[in-house]
Design a protein around this motif. Structure first.
Motif: not given
Length: 70
Positions: A23-29, A42-45
């Motif tokens: 599973k994916i724990e999350g997205i870190l920009l 891009i962050s908002l998208m």
């Protein structure tokens, strides 16, 4: 965004074929430079597109240039 889409598709295929518990724990920009409209867009998208299904961490890692200008 294209790379993120491809990564999510790859993870989905791995989950189906090899590891259903993956599973994916999350997205870190990362490499974010909020001084530019492009980075903010891009962050908002990413938030708008993925935050309903995947946690998008509130913390963003800035570019090295951004750190030097703080």
């Amino acid at each position: 965004m294209k790379g993120l889409q491809q990564l999510i598709k790859t993870i989905s295929r791995v989950r189906k074929q090899l590891n259903p518990k993956l599973k994916i724990e999350g997205i870190l920009l990362t490499m974010v430079d909020n001084r530019t409209n492009y980075a903010r867009d891009i962050s908002l998208m990413v938030y708008d597109t993925y935050s309903t299904n995947i946690k998008v961490f509130a913390t963003e890692i800035p570019t090295f240039d951004t750190i030097l200008h703080i």
